[in-house]
Enzyme design. Sequence first.
Site, PDB file in Angstrom:
ATOM      1  N   LYS A 169      29.401 -14.054   8.619  1.00  0.00           N
ATOM      2  CA  LYS A 169      30.856 -14.235   8.602  1.00  0.00           C
ATOM      3  C   LYS A 169      31.504 -13.916   7.251  1.00  0.00           C
ATOM      4  CE  LYS A 169      31.039 -17.509  12.376  1.00  0.00           C
ATOM      5  NZ  LYS A 169      31.971 -16.867  13.270  1.00  0.00           N
ATOM      6  N   ASN A 215      35.401 -13.780  12.129  1.00  0.00           N
ATOM      7  CA  ASN A 215      34.701 -14.015  13.378  1.00  0.00           C
ATOM      8  C   ASN A 215      34.772 -12.810  14.301  1.00  0.00           C
ATOM      9  OD1 ASN A 215      33.364 -15.879  15.264  1.00  0.00           O
ATOM     10  ND2 ASN A 215      35.215 -15.590  16.456  1.00  0.00           N
TER      11      ASN A 215
END
Length: 96
Positions: free
Chosen positions: A64, A85
């Site tokens: 991420k 994300n």
Amino acid sequence: MRRYASLASSPGQVGIYVQTKLHEMLGMTCCYHPCTVTPNELGAAVTGLRVLGFDGFAVSSPHKLAVLEHVDAASDQARELCAANTVVRDEYGRFV
């Protein structure tokens, strides 16, 4: 049909199912492809998805933060949170 990937160290079928169903609820026809990617392979994986014409990808831990180094642009929120994300291809062909 739009094609997306799910980049994770160990992609799970539940996540793929949920992502696909969420897109269907939004009226988007898509197909998610689970991709096992190690941290050292992340840059090459993003390049590969770009070359193969994928429309975007989901990112799971531990990617991420690192993915921000491999996209063309990121939202202020993603930069502030130091995490992304979801990455999509915009109208200019960039991964954002």
